[in-house]
Design a protein around this motif. Sequence first.
Motif, PDB file in Angstrom:
ATOM      1  N   LEU A 271       0.816  -1.207   0.000  1.00  0.00           N
ATOM      2  CA  LEU A 271       0.000   0.000   0.000  1.00  0.00           C
ATOM      3  C   LEU A 271       0.854   1.264   0.000  1.00  0.00           C
ATOM      4  O   LEU A 271       0.419   2.318  -0.452  1.00  0.00           O
ATOM      5  CB  LEU A 271      -0.946   0.008   1.204  1.00  0.00           C
ATOM      6  CG  LEU A 271      -2.142  -0.925   1.095  1.00  0.00           C
ATOM      7  CD1 LEU A 271      -2.883  -1.000   2.418  1.00  0.00           C
ATOM      8  CD2 LEU A 271      -3.069  -0.487  -0.016  1.00  0.00           C
ATOM      9  N   LEU A 272       2.045   1.156   0.492  1.00  0.00           N
ATOM     10  CA  LEU A 272       2.937   2.305   0.534  1.00  0.00           C
ATOM     11  C   LEU A 272       3.665   2.527  -0.784  1.00  0.00           C
ATOM     12  O   LEU A 272       4.394   3.491  -0.936  1.00  0.00           O
ATOM     13  CB  LEU A 272       3.954   2.140   1.678  1.00  0.00           C
ATOM     14  CG  LEU A 272       3.351   2.090   3.075  1.00  0.00           C
ATOM     15  CD1 LEU A 272       4.424   1.769   4.106  1.00  0.00           C
ATOM     16  CD2 LEU A 272       2.656   3.399   3.410  1.00  0.00           C
TER      17      LEU A 272
ATOM     18  N   SER B 144       3.415   1.868  -5.347  1.00  0.00           N
ATOM     19  CA  SER B 144       2.694   2.432  -6.498  1.00  0.00           C
ATOM     20  C   SER B 144       1.216   2.036  -6.531  1.00  0.00           C
ATOM     21  O   SER B 144       0.768   1.134  -5.825  1.00  0.00           O
ATOM     22  CB  SER B 144       3.365   1.985  -7.787  1.00  0.00           C
ATOM     23  OG  SER B 144       3.085   0.610  -8.014  1.00  0.00           O
ATOM     24  N   ASN B 145       0.460   2.724  -7.408  1.00  0.00           N
ATOM     25  CA  ASN B 145      -0.972   2.451  -7.565  1.00  0.00           C
ATOM     26  C   ASN B 145      -1.239   1.026  -8.017  1.00  0.00           C
ATOM     27  O   ASN B 145      -2.191   0.393  -7.572  1.00  0.00           O
ATOM     28  CB  ASN B 145      -1.593   3.429  -8.567  1.00  0.00           C
ATOM     29  CG  ASN B 145      -1.802   4.799  -7.957  1.00  0.00           C
ATOM     30  OD1 ASN B 145      -1.928   4.907  -6.744  1.00  0.00           O
ATOM     31  ND2 ASN B 145      -1.819   5.824  -8.785  1.00  0.00           N
ATOM     32  N   ARG B 146      -0.423   0.502  -8.938  1.00  0.00           N
ATOM     33  CA  ARG B 146      -0.607  -0.873  -9.421  1.00  0.00           C
ATOM     34  C   ARG B 146      -0.511  -1.847  -8.257  1.00  0.00           C
ATOM     35  O   ARG B 146      -1.307  -2.772  -8.124  1.00  0.00           O
ATOM     36  CB  ARG B 146       0.442  -1.200 -10.491  1.00  0.00           C
ATOM     37  CG  ARG B 146       0.314  -2.594 -11.064  1.00  0.00           C
ATOM     38  CD  ARG B 146       1.379  -2.895 -12.101  1.00  0.00           C
ATOM     39  NE  ARG B 146       2.738  -2.746 -11.607  1.00  0.00           N
ATOM     40  CZ  ARG B 146       3.391  -3.667 -10.898  1.00  0.00           C
ATOM     41  NH1 ARG B 146       2.809  -4.789 -10.584  1.00  0.00           N
ATOM     42  NH2 ARG B 146       4.630  -3.465 -10.496  1.00  0.00           N
ATOM     43  N   GLU B 147       0.467  -1.594  -7.399  1.00  0.00           N
ATOM     44  CA  GLU B 147       0.645  -2.480  -6.248  1.00  0.00           C
ATOM     45  C   GLU B 147      -0.470  -2.289  -5.226  1.00  0.00           C
ATOM     46  O   GLU B 147      -0.782  -3.191  -4.461  1.00  0.00           O
ATOM     47  CB  GLU B 147       2.027  -2.263  -5.649  1.00  0.00           C
ATOM     48  CG  GLU B 147       3.111  -2.813  -6.573  1.00  0.00           C
ATOM     49  CD  GLU B 147       4.500  -2.328  -6.219  1.00  0.00           C
ATOM     50  OE1 GLU B 147       4.634  -1.219  -5.698  1.00  0.00           O
ATOM     51  OE2 GLU B 147       5.443  -3.083  -6.493  1.00  0.00           O
ATOM     52  N   LYS B 148      -1.093  -1.115  -5.225  1.00  0.00           N
ATOM     53  CA  LYS B 148      -2.237  -0.896  -4.331  1.00  0.00           C
ATOM     54  C   LYS B 148      -3.398  -1.799  -4.735  1.00  0.00           C
ATOM     55  O   LYS B 148      -4.111  -2.319  -3.887  1.00  0.00           O
ATOM     56  CB  LYS B 148      -2.658   0.567  -4.337  1.00  0.00           C
ATOM     57  CG  LYS B 148      -1.710   1.462  -3.574  1.00  0.00           C
ATOM     58  CD  LYS B 148      -2.160   2.899  -3.572  1.00  0.00           C
ATOM     59  CE  LYS B 148      -1.123   3.745  -2.841  1.00  0.00           C
ATOM     60  NZ  LYS B 148      -1.442   5.165  -2.856  1.00  0.00           N
ATOM     61  N   ASP B 149      -3.579  -1.984  -6.051  1.00  0.00           N
ATOM     62  CA  ASP B 149      -4.631  -2.900  -6.514  1.00  0.00           C
ATOM     63  C   ASP B 149      -4.352  -4.322  -6.031  1.00  0.00           C
ATOM     64  O   ASP B 149      -5.257  -5.022  -5.585  1.00  0.00           O
ATOM     65  CB  ASP B 149      -4.732  -2.870  -8.045  1.00  0.00           C
ATOM     66  CG  ASP B 149      -5.306  -1.557  -8.568  1.00  0.00           C
ATOM     67  OD1 ASP B 149      -5.986  -0.857  -7.780  1.00  0.00           O
ATOM     68  OD2 ASP B 149      -5.061  -1.250  -9.750  1.00  0.00           O
ATOM     69  N   GLU B 150      -3.084  -4.745  -6.096  1.00  0.00           N
ATOM     70  CA  GLU B 150      -2.705  -6.069  -5.591  1.00  0.00           C
ATOM     71  C   GLU B 150      -2.964  -6.156  -4.085  1.00  0.00           C
ATOM     72  O   GLU B 150      -3.440  -7.181  -3.588  1.00  0.00           O
ATOM     73  CB  GLU B 150      -1.220  -6.336  -5.874  1.00  0.00           C
ATOM     74  CG  GLU B 150      -0.861  -6.509  -7.315  1.00  0.00           C
ATOM     75  CD  GLU B 150       0.643  -6.657  -7.521  1.00  0.00           C
ATOM     76  OE1 GLU B 150       1.328  -7.149  -6.598  1.00  0.00           O
ATOM     77  OE2 GLU B 150       1.123  -6.271  -8.598  1.00  0.00           O
ATOM     78  N   ALA B 151      -2.679  -5.066  -3.396  1.00  0.00           N
ATOM     79  CA  ALA B 151      -2.885  -5.039  -1.950  1.00  0.00           C
ATOM     80  C   ALA B 151      -4.358  -5.187  -1.611  1.00  0.00           C
ATOM     81  O   ALA B 151      -4.718  -5.893  -0.662  1.00  0.00           O
ATOM     82  CB  ALA B 151      -2.324  -3.749  -1.361  1.00  0.00           C
ATOM     83  N   LEU B 152      -5.230  -4.536  -2.372  1.00  0.00           N
ATOM     84  CA  LEU B 152      -6.670  -4.652  -2.116  1.00  0.00           C
ATOM     85  C   LEU B 152      -7.155  -6.082  -2.318  1.00  0.00           C
ATOM     86  O   LEU B 152      -7.981  -6.579  -1.556  1.00  0.00           O
ATOM     87  CB  LEU B 152      -7.440  -3.684  -3.011  1.00  0.00           C
ATOM     88  CG  LEU B 152      -7.292  -2.206  -2.643  1.00  0.00           C
ATOM     89  CD1 LEU B 152      -7.964  -1.322  -3.689  1.00  0.00           C
ATOM     90  CD2 LEU B 152      -7.864  -1.944  -1.259  1.00  0.00           C
ATOM     91  N   VAL B 153      -6.641  -6.751  -3.342  1.00  0.00           N
ATOM     92  CA  VAL B 153      -6.987  -8.154  -3.573  1.00  0.00           C
ATOM     93  C   VAL B 153      -6.538  -8.994  -2.373  1.00  0.00           C
ATOM     94  O   VAL B 153      -7.293  -9.837  -1.868  1.00  0.00           O
ATOM     95  CB  VAL B 153      -6.359  -8.672  -4.887  1.00  0.00           C
ATOM     96  CG1 VAL B 153      -6.510 -10.176  -5.002  1.00  0.00           C
ATOM     97  CG2 VAL B 153      -6.995  -7.981  -6.081  1.00  0.00           C
ATOM     98  N   LEU B 154      -5.312  -8.744  -1.900  1.00  0.00           N
ATOM     99  CA  LEU B 154      -4.811  -9.484  -0.730  1.00  0.00           C
ATOM    100  C   LEU B 154      -5.649  -9.197   0.508  1.00  0.00           C
ATOM    101  O   LEU B 154      -5.956 -10.102   1.284  1.00  0.00           O
ATOM    102  CB  LEU B 154      -3.352  -9.115  -0.463  1.00  0.00           C
ATOM    103  CG  LEU B 154      -2.308  -9.843  -1.282  1.00  0.00           C
ATOM    104  CD1 LEU B 154      -0.931  -9.242  -1.040  1.00  0.00           C
ATOM    105  CD2 LEU B 154      -2.292 -11.320  -0.954  1.00  0.00           C
TER     106      LEU B 154
END
Length: 136
Positions: A103-104, A106-116
């Motif tokens: 979450l800290l 990039s935006n792309r990784e934020k999407d992955e974080a939301l899935v997790l």
Amino acid sequence: MKLNILGATIKKARLSKNLTQVSLGSILDVDCTFISKIENGHYKPARDFLKRISNALDLDFSLLVDLAGQMTPEQLKDLKKYQDIVAENAALKQQIAETKSLLLQSNREKDEALVLLNSIASNLIAITDRIKDGQK
């Protein structure tokens, strides 16, 4: 056999605290020969004494009870369920830490974080339901 493991476990914990059999006996208000008999697997202590030992040496009481052969099959089953849930909880804590890290970034990784996070939430709900149902 388990009494030998019980004794070895107690002895290892006692030595890690730099206690002699005499000093542990003093803490527990018993003679050192009693401690020796337990550590050598010649005596099976009662549950209440196992509790005193676990407190004095910072040992897991359920482990001592299991090693002393004083758990019923149902208690062993419940202990296994509890240990499994604790392991799952630890895995979820790790996932949460990894998700925070994502979450800290990039935006792309934020999407992955939301899935997790959704996955973690589903797992927590499942664990909670199993605890409520008393099932594994």
